[in-house]
Scaffold this active site. Structure first.
Site, PDB file in Angstrom:
ATOM      1  N   GLY A 231     -16.795  30.008  48.679  1.00 50.78           N
ATOM      2  CA  GLY A 231     -16.890  30.857  49.874  1.00 50.78           C
ATOM      3  C   GLY A 231     -15.960  32.039  49.744  1.00 50.78           C
ATOM      4  O   GLY A 231     -15.508  32.355  48.644  1.00 50.78           O
ATOM      5  N   ASN A 232     -15.686  32.698  50.823  1.00 55.31           N
ATOM      6  CA  ASN A 232     -14.721  33.800  50.791  1.00 55.31           C
ATOM      7  C   ASN A 232     -14.031  33.911  52.149  1.00 55.31           C
ATOM      8  O   ASN A 232     -14.356  33.169  53.075  1.00 55.31           O
ATOM      9  CB  ASN A 232     -15.403  35.113  50.379  1.00 55.31           C
ATOM     10  CG  ASN A 232     -16.512  35.488  51.344  1.00 55.31           C
ATOM     11  OD1 ASN A 232     -16.267  35.755  52.517  1.00 55.31           O
ATOM     12  ND2 ASN A 232     -17.752  35.489  50.851  1.00 55.31           N
ATOM     13  N   HIS A 233     -13.086  34.842  52.252  1.00 54.56           N
ATOM     14  CA  HIS A 233     -12.238  34.909  53.447  1.00 54.56           C
ATOM     15  C   HIS A 233     -12.828  35.707  54.600  1.00 54.56           C
ATOM     16  O   HIS A 233     -12.123  36.001  55.562  1.00 54.56           O
ATOM     17  CB  HIS A 233     -10.877  35.525  53.085  1.00 54.56           C
ATOM     18  CG  HIS A 233     -10.045  34.648  52.210  1.00 54.56           C
ATOM     19  ND1 HIS A 233      -9.647  33.391  52.592  1.00 54.56           N
ATOM     20  CD2 HIS A 233      -9.564  34.833  50.956  1.00 54.56           C
ATOM     21  CE1 HIS A 233      -8.931  32.848  51.626  1.00 54.56           C
ATOM     22  NE2 HIS A 233      -8.875  33.695  50.613  1.00 54.56           N
ATOM     23  N   ALA A 299     -20.398  39.036  54.039  1.00 50.67           N
ATOM     24  CA  ALA A 299     -19.859  38.970  52.677  1.00 50.67           C
ATOM     25  C   ALA A 299     -20.618  37.848  51.962  1.00 50.67           C
ATOM     26  O   ALA A 299     -20.182  36.697  51.939  1.00 50.67           O
ATOM     27  CB  ALA A 299     -18.363  38.676  52.724  1.00 50.67           C
TER      28      ALA A 299
END
Ligand code: CTP
Length: 423
Positions: A231-233, A299
């Site tokens: 995943g990402n932030h 994102a």
């Protein structure tokens, strides 16, 4: 929040010049409660009527000690209502507050006394004004007017906060000489400014009226096994700010959101919760034909594990590497299928931001791209602020200062509106 106060004078002037078109044919309920500022209410009615508004006055008994129903019925050209029933040919007739609440495009309570604010906050429907307020389906504005100590009393402040939390729009009291002889905050805002606040609201609401807009937000998660993911932030804050602002401006918004926490969507936003890039792709495609614009602020993970492992990977089994495969580039896919839709991408870059973004704009067949640079403090993931440049084909980039994501959303939507207008 829309208030007359947070407008620049130039903005007010611009609004004033287009006021006719914004308020024309609107129906406004004016609730008048018992405050000396009620002497200004006929002027509010006069300004609204001049802008082409149908005004229905509902007043409390206390208000009648400050301004007469005859004055108000004369300037509004309508019978003034103040009780649940009235006598007609000796028969009691019911003043239906539910119908009044449905009739109006907006309700304005001005002046709103401490007593009326309290009743509004507590749903204490012992008069027609409060019953109408509680039945209203439209936006409600309230302009407090009272003595400074009453105004700043914690109980009154709490009532105002409750009303704001319930979605009502405060037109703040101003400072100045009060009827008591004291100086301070508690004066009802001037009628011109009250009308300007309504104009601002309807202007903003109409900018994107009827447009179908897909907005994506947040990260996507790509499963490694049943408990782990790539995943990402991304917090989703930018996408939710865009969705809420577009909804306030009258758009029909479909918000396709990856997993985020702490964001809330405007009640009229249709939220589709997705987890993976593939789910986001399908949700976008499902809504694409009917869409007028897509704002791709999510994102999206660029890669996913080649094979999702069905059982939790055990530590003792070890794991040397995870083989990855690219996800579908959703925006490029939408760009290749583009017909009438306006496509706006978002790019977070760490170097040569404008050049990279320009390449993406062309490669993905976009109309515009919103660029932010990791080099800028306060921009990008997790922050409440963002610093963007807006890049279109064949025009110079427009650079903005660091702003709240809500303000950035408005800037982006203004560009979108201009692109719609130019089409
Ligand atoms: N995007 C997308 N699908 C993907 C990856 C990105 O729709 N699989 C969209 C993003 O939502 C964004 C835009 O493409 O609106 C640009 O994303 P970005 O990650 O900056 O671009 P990439 O094409 O992934 O290029 P790179 O990561 O190499 O900078």
């Amino acid at each position: 929040m829309v208030t007359g106060q947070n407008l620049l004078p130039s903005h007010r002037l611009r609004l004033r010049s287009i006021a006719m078109s914004v308020l024309h044919d609107k129906r406004i309920l004016l609730g008048i409660s018992g405050s000396i500022a009620a002497y200004k209410s006929p002027n509010i009615v006069r300004l609204l009527v001049k802008s082409g508004v149908s005004v229905q006055v509902v007043m409390t008994d206390a208000a009648k000690t400050f301004v007469t129903p005859l004055t108000l019925s004369t300037v509004s050209n309508r019978e003034v209502l103040s009780s649940f029933t009235q006598e007609e040919n000796e028969n009691a007739v019911w003043n239906n507050h539910v119908d009044l609440g449905l009739w109006a495009d907006a309700m304005l309570v001005a002046p709103a006394s401490a007593n009326t604010l309290s009743k509004m906050a507590q749903a204490n429907a012992d008069n027609l004004l409060i019953a109408t307020y509680l039945s209203a389906k439209c936006p409600v504005f309230f302009a407090p007017a009272m003595d400074l100590d009453m105004h700043k009393h914690p109980a009154n402040k709490a009532n105002m906060e409750t009303l704001i939390a319930n979605g009502n729009i405060l037109i703040p009291a101003t400072s100045g000489a009060l009827a008591s002889g004291l100086e301070g905050e508690g004066r009802m805002e001037e009628p011109e400014e009250i009308v300007a606040a309504l104009e601002t609201y309807f202007l903003e609401k109409s900018l994107l009226a009827g447009k179908n807009i897909i907005i994506t937000a947040g990260p996507t998660y790509e499963a490694i096994d049943p408990v782990r993911f790539i995943g990402n932030h991304s917090s989703g804050k930018m996408g939710y700010a865009l969705a809420n602002s577009a909804a306030q401006q009258g758009a029909n918004v479909t918000l396709i959101s990856g997993p985020t926490a702490g964001n809330s969507a405007h009640p009229s936003v249709k939220v589709m919760a997705v987890t993976t890039a593939n789910e986001m792709l399908h949700a976008c495609l499902e809504n694409y034909d009917a869409a007028d614009a897509v704002l791709m602020s999510a994102a999206v993970a660029d890669f996913k594990p080649m094979n999702e492992i069905g059982q939790k990977i055990k530590k003792q089994d070890g794991l040397d590497a995870i083989s990855l495969t690219p996800t579908t580039d959703i925006l490029a896919e939408l760009g290749s299928r583009k017909k009438h839709q306006i496509l706006i991408g978002f790019a977070l870059e760490s170097e040569n931001a404008l050049q990279h973004a320009q390449n993406k704009l062309l490669r993905k067949n976009l109309d515009a791209i919103v660029v932010n640079s990791l080099a800028d403090e306060g921009a990008g993931f997790g922050h409440d602020t963002n610093k963007i440049s807006f890049l279109q084909r064949d025009t110079d980039a427009v650079h903005y200062a660091l702003k709240s994501k809500e303000e950035v959303a408005k800037d982006v939507l203004n560009h979108l509106k201009n692109i719609f207008d130019a089409h």
